[in-house]
Scaffold this motif. Sequence first.
Motif, PDB file in Angstrom:
ATOM      1  N   THR A  66       0.831  -1.211   0.000  1.00 24.13           N
ATOM      2  CA  THR A  66       0.000   0.000   0.000  1.00 24.13           C
ATOM      3  C   THR A  66       0.861   1.254   0.000  1.00 24.13           C
ATOM      4  N   ASP A  67       1.962   1.216   0.765  1.00 19.49           N
ATOM      5  CA  ASP A  67       2.886   2.353   0.775  1.00 19.49           C
ATOM      6  C   ASP A  67       3.422   2.622  -0.627  1.00 19.49           C
ATOM      7  N   VAL A  68       3.766   1.562  -1.329  1.00 16.03           N
ATOM      8  CA  VAL A  68       4.333   1.718  -2.667  1.00 16.03           C
ATOM      9  C   VAL A  68       3.295   2.283  -3.630  1.00 16.03           C
ATOM     10  N   GLN A  69       2.054   1.802  -3.526  1.00  7.97           N
ATOM     11  CA  GLN A  69       1.008   2.298  -4.423  1.00  7.97           C
ATOM     12  C   GLN A  69       0.789   3.791  -4.257  1.00  7.97           C
ATOM     13  N   SER A  70       0.969   4.299  -3.047  1.00  8.83           N
ATOM     14  CA  SER A  70       0.809   5.742  -2.839  1.00  8.83           C
ATOM     15  C   SER A  70       1.860   6.539  -3.614  1.00  8.83           C
ATOM     16  N   LEU A  71       3.027   5.949  -3.827  1.00  9.55           N
ATOM     17  CA  LEU A  71       4.070   6.633  -4.596  1.00  9.55           C
ATOM     18  C   LEU A  71       3.674   6.766  -6.061  1.00  9.55           C
ATOM     19  N   TYR A  72       3.040   5.738  -6.596  1.00  8.04           N
ATOM     20  CA  TYR A  72       2.571   5.821  -7.987  1.00  8.04           C
ATOM     21  C   TYR A  72       1.523   6.926  -8.138  1.00  8.04           C
ATOM     22  N   ALA A  73       0.661   7.046  -7.151  1.00  7.88           N
ATOM     23  CA  ALA A  73      -0.364   8.099  -7.203  1.00  7.88           C
ATOM     24  C   ALA A  73       0.279   9.477  -7.212  1.00  7.88           C
ATOM     25  N   LEU A  74       1.330   9.668  -6.392  1.00 12.79           N
ATOM     26  CA  LEU A  74       2.037  10.952  -6.387  1.00 12.79           C
ATOM     27  C   LEU A  74       2.746  11.201  -7.706  1.00 12.79           C
ATOM     28  N   ALA A  75       3.314  10.156  -8.282  1.00 11.54           N
ATOM     29  CA  ALA A  75       3.985  10.305  -9.582  1.00 11.54           C
ATOM     30  C   ALA A  75       2.991  10.765 -10.641  1.00 11.54           C
TER      31      ALA A  75
END
Length: 452
Positions: free
Chosen positions: A156-165
């Motif tokens: 879930t932490d990693v998926q949040s990075l894609y959203a920011l990208a």
Amino acid sequence: MARPVTNAAFEGLLRAAGYGNAHAAFARQLNHAGRNQGAWRYDAASVYWWLRGRRPGEHVRAAMAETLARKLGRLVAETELGFGAADSIGTCAYPASVDGAIDTAEQIWMRLSKHLEQHSSGAFDSGKTLQAALSWRYDLPDEAVNRSGRQQVTPTDVQSLYALADHFTDLDRCHGSGSPRTRAVMADFLVRQVAPMLRGTYTDVVGRDLMRAAATLSGQLAFMSYDAGEQAIAQQHAVLGLRLAKAADDRLYGAHLLANLATQAVFLGHAREAARLVEAAIDGAGRAPAAVRARLHATAATAYGQSGERRACQLALTKAERAIDRAGTESGPRWVGYFSPAHLAGAALRCLGDLHLYRQALRHAPDALALSSQNTRTRALHTALVALTHARAGDTDAACNWGRRLAQHPTGIQSARFQQRIRELASVLGPNQASPQVKGVLHALRTISAVT
């Protein structure tokens, strides 16, 4: 009042090894580990200063890694300690290891977040970029990227990075990348959120995805810096993204970043190097989805066009056109969704114009402008390119008509590339400035430059 910790990596390792509140105990163990080097007398004060930026010697760093490895029950690389290499900070060298990539990421992100306004971009180093391409293509894959660090990293932490990208990508396409504030916000986010995650605890599967997300963010920052005219910073982050993509075992995104470096090389006039970069990207991508192939071959066409290789350019365009026709029937990675027939038409307009095939080039003009509404910067770039192609073809009336259309575009596009197109158009029209029509367009172009 105690100074703040600046070496978060070293602090995280001390905590993980049980030395978080036992700096004196760590110093005693360090003295014991280094007994063959002489009578060391390190104490808690020594650890205090190491945490706050003081750099120990090579033998001391080796003993630190050995001491921490015994407590953690795993190998600890010296690069994990967070002290970095004095001669590698700020370079665009391709890191040899995953740990080296994490160190490099932390260093250049910290530097950018603190000194963006004062940073001198420097020059694009095509030699180092070609070396990075060879390393990416031929180095052995990383066997594992799992780590044990200060914080647990979840999917879930990693998926949040894609959203920011995605968020930063949308800002970039709508407004351009010339505002230092946007890039400063992104760099600060990378320092505060992404770097600690890279130093955290994760499995190999989560780690690969984390590396992919970090590569995506670094690649986006690279493109934004390139669009802003910060060429050395752009190269640093693209090469870093390339190494992180290698750690993620994502050859398609690595090929995409190489193509971005080729695009940057074309912009700077390094056509031969650009061709070699995109050839490495095509080779490394292998049996890629159609949309990825279309993007890569379109980039190859622009490199061949600038270097005057007519046959290679037209062959690459044909391959790109065939691939884009099949793109709708194959699923591709999320990042290639931006590449549309309009982007391919823009590449065709550019490379055929470079070959002085102006009539063929201008056939692609209507398609190059068939862009979605959020592609504000690309629409402005393509409009300027149409005007420039008419001007180079000697059709001053058409060039002026398209030049006036540029004045109707939304103001506030922060893009060094757009500014360069405006300057090129003004330069080609300049010899005809005695004409009232041309004089009016040149005035409009100066106005555009003043507000963008």
